[in-house]
Enzyme design. Structure first.
Site: not given
Lengths: 755, 55
Positions: A47, A50, A448, A629, A633
């Protein structure tokens, strides 16, 4: 607009942001004389407040020239005076409450394509609207003199617009033709160019019919579709590239004269001595020569339990050093390290995979020859019947214009834009449109385990009824460590009032645990045989808290299923997709998970074995969706027909996967497949609509009854129908499951270390 | 017929002005951060576009 909390549901298991000044320097670039620029990715910006906080915090640092936040991309750009050490950007942002990490500018190719497309749309839009205005008065029956003037004006506007905006299609069509292929751009280019050429001839000859409006508005519509398509993919790509980099960027290398230099990974030679602090990732394959620690290898091999490292242990590049500093000697360069090996396996897997042709290109392959042949036959027919070349050419060109695949060119991208947008809103990033088409075709799903079915992060098990004070002491000690078990302890204590215990000294003993001193009392948190005095047999715990050798509490840890894993798997089975688990972890860790989900499994599979397994399935005619991940893999992701990776995946896995889902919940998988399948159905409907339109329009064109007005109306109408049909993907509400429905499943696997 | 002599150039001129203005704003980086611009209007003292120096 949901302002605060829009990023709250993103998965958070990133290790703490860690960047030394040397790393900041390495990732920065010189933008002006004496000024360097650093790009930071700050995923939690959401926002206006921030923006202000971050810009104030960064701008207040000594040496910073300017700081600018981009809310759309969630990035901060800082310019600072080169010379001294880089200001502590990441630390100051942490202090004001934002987790930031360095963003690689090299990874972010300058995106000229998008601005080129937008400029082309703007020019085509300007030309189309003005020519259309002139055309309306012609259609309303302007006198011959006025008509000629307007035709000339239209030609003058159309020519530069065609040259500028049409380039995109012409270049792509030329590329395809040179390689003896056809794509959608070939019939488009032929149609537009012929329409323009014939209109120019008509204008010169003071003829009544010119199709400038048709040619330019066709370009305009198609460019809009193409730009939307590109924007969507670009957003997904940006979101993925803004994720934290997990591979080491460089390492502290000890030179021959004893000085320490921070070198980029690519410049580290075999034989170099590297100092690896706790919390850093191993840059290249290496052996330990001094120190002891524990390593998190989950991203590399799929094993969920940290492995100990002692002098002489061989470390693979990419593993995370958890507890103690290590001195290591590189035994391979980056290219020959584990990562390089995975890259080679990936390339091999990609070459083995059949080249996928996009559905639009396949359609164009059928479509272009048919309409070009029809146009030619029309020309020949009229020439034979009337003997009037001019008339035959005019009608043949009208056939090309009316069949020019305006709707066909929009049919596929529009659906994919809408589908990608829906997935984007659910935190699923689609990296290209072809991925959606391939995802709709899958008939087998392979998961996985570590990091995919399970978060790969231990959690405290059975903490009920535990002594509150002992837990507070353990959490206070654990906050000094990076070990996953410590993290789990800190996490469970996070919602309790912070303890006021202050230790005089806390030290970490790699391989054993933590030791804290408070006055004369010594607390130990770690392996039972180390923490407890002689003779106290360790019981059911893998970690024990002791006071002066007496047991205060015991802790057990477990790896849970990821949010919604069970419902996601059940949903996949319900739609008729067989599911398997293929993991690099030990069988004892894989079996309980697979058993609970009631799916077949393969355990202790090497990275090459994963891609071989998928290749075997593919050759037997299956279309595999791989979800994984880890670095191990990556070859499997490349080999599969379609692939998905969570946002927490290794960098290579993220870039190899077709789709990346950023949220914790595994329901992303069935959801993505469902949307991809619906998109496929709509694409087919759209193609059918486009063909139906041609079936109606073509006879009129062949008979020579098409006027510019009719062409303009028919083309716009068919485009609107196709776009409207694509938008139906938005309308009907899908049966969306609430995430978190089965977070607290009883199934767990214990995470006892292997002895 | 004489009306065209000023009507058409005026129409085209207006269109071209809009086109040039759009091109300029695009090049000036005004579309780089649409979400941020919407928020900044509430927080910032000046409203001149800062050259973000991107590319």
């Amino acid at each position: 607009m949901s302002c605060c909390g829009s990023g709250a549901d993103l998965a958070v298991f990133a290790p703490d942001a860690h960047a030394s000044g040397a790393e900041v320097l390495l990732a920065s670039r010189i933008v002006a004389d004496g000024v360097r620029q650093t790009d930071l990715s700050v995923p939690t910006i959401h926002c206006g407040a921030c923006i202000r906080t971050i810009e104030k915090a960064l701008g207040g640092l000594a040496g910073v020239e300017s700081a600018r936040v981009n809310l759309s991309t969630r990035r901060a750009t800082v310019r600072w005076r080169a010379g001294g050490a880089p200001p502590p950007f990441i630390e100051i942002l942490r202090k004001v409450g934002f987790d930031a990490h360095l963003f690689d500018v090299e990874a972010d190719r300058t995106d000229d394509t998008l601005s080129k497309l937008i400029r082309a749309v703007a020019v085509a839009g300007f030309a189309a609207s003005n020519i259309m205005l002139l055309s309306v008065s012609i259609w309303s029956g302007a006198e011959a003199e006025t008509r000629d003037l307007f035709h000339w004006l239209s030609a003058i506007i159309a020519l530069p617009a065609l040259a500028y905006s049409g380039r995109i299609f012409f270049l792509s069509a030329w590329q395809a033709l040179r390689h003896r292929r056809t794509n959608m751009d070939v019939p488009i280019s032929v149609g537009v160019l012929l329409a323009f050429g014939m209109s120019l001839y008509e204008t010169v000859q003071h003829g009544p019919h010119a199709y400038f409006d048709a040619a330019i508005s066709l370009l305009f519509f198609l460019l809009i579709g193409r730009t939307l398509d590109h924007t969507m993919r670009e957003r997904a790509r940006l979101a993925v590239s803004g994720l934290e980099r997990l591979a080491a960027r460089g390492a502290l290398v000890v030179q021959a004269d004893g000085t320490q230099v921070y070198l980029p990974v690519s410049e580290i030679q075999a034989g170099a001595t590297i100092i690896l602090a706790a919390g850093e990732r191993v840059p290249v394959d290496a052996t330990v020569i001094r120190g002891a620690s524990e390593l998190d290898v989950s991203l590399i091999s799929g094993e969920s339990v940290p492995t100990p490292a002692r002098v002489g242990s061989v470390l693979r590049a990419g593993t995370l050093n958890l507890t103690g500093p290590l001195h290591i000697v590189a035994i391979a360069t980056a290219d020959n390290s584990f990562l390089g090996e995975m890259m080679r396996l990936m390339q091999a897997a990609e070459q083995g995979r059949a080249v996928y042709r996009r559905i639009a290109d396949r359609a164009a392959g059928l479509y272009a020859p048919v309409i070009h042949l029809t146009a030619f036959l029309t020309f020949a027919g009229w020439l034979i019947v009337t003997g009037d070349i001019h008339r035959a050419v005019t009608i043949a060109v009208a056939v090309l214009i009316i069949t020019c695949p305006c709707a066909l060119g929009l049919a596929v991208p529009m659906v994919q834009v809408v589908a990608a947008r829906r997935l984007f809103e659910s935190g699923i990033m689609v990296k290209d449109g072809g991925a959606l088409e391939r995802l709709a075709e899958v008939d087998t799903v392979i998961f996985d385990k570590t990091g995919t079915l399970t978060p790969g992060v231990p959690r405290l098990a059975g903490s009920a009824g535990m002594d509150q004070e002992a837990r507070a002491i353990a959490a206070a000690m654990a906050s000094h460590s990076r070990h996953p078990y410590s993290r789990a302890l800190v996490e469970t204590a996070a919602n309790q009032p912070p303890s006021r215990i202050v230790f005089d000294e806390v030290s970490e003993r790699p391989g054993f645990g933590l030791e804290a001193r408070r006055g004369a009392v010594i607390y130990r948190l770690g392996r039972p045989d180390w923490a407890l005095a002689e003779g106290q047999a360790p019981r059911d715990a893998s970690v024990v808290l002791s006071m002066n050798g007496d047991r205060l509490a015991g802790f057990r840890f477990e790896d849970r299923l990821r949010t919604d894993a069970a419902t996601a798997v059940a949903e996949l089975k319900r739609v008729g997709l067989p599911v398997q688990v293929v993991s690099g972890d030990r069988e004892t860790a894989v079996r309980p998970i697979a058993g609970q989900l009631d799916i077949p499994y393969l355990a202790a599979v090497l990275p090459g074995g994963k891609s071989a397994h998928i290749a075997a399935l593919e050759t037997s005619g299956r279309r595999v969706l791989m979800i994984g991940d880890g670095l191990n893999d990556a070859p499997a992701l490349a080999a599969a027909h379609a692939s998905m990776a969570p946002g927490s995946a290794a960098d290579v896995g993220r870039s190899a996967a077709d789709l990346v889902f950023l949220r914790d919940s595994l329901s992303a998988v069935p959801q993505a497949i469902a949307i991809a399948r619906r998109a496929r159905r709509l694409v087919r409907q759209n193609l059918a609509l486009a063909v139906a339109y041609n079936v109606v329009a073509l006879p009129i064109a062949i008979l020579g009854q098409v006027t510019p007005l009719l062409a303009a109306v028919a083309m716009s109408a068919s485009s609107i129908v196709v776009v409207g049909n694509a938008l139906r993907l938005n309308g009907r509400q899908m049966a969306t499951k609430r995430p978190g429905a089965d977070t607290r499943l009883p199934v767990t696997t214990s995470m006892e270390p292997v002895q | 017929m004489m009306d065209y002599f000023y009507l058409i150039p005026v129409a085209l001129g207006l269109g071209l002005t809009a086109l040039v203005a759009f091109m300029w704003s695009l090049k000036n980086g005004q579309y780089d951060d649409l979400d941020g611009a919407a928020e900044r209007i509430l927080h910032e003292q000046t409203d001149t576009p800062l050259r973000s120096g991107k590319r």
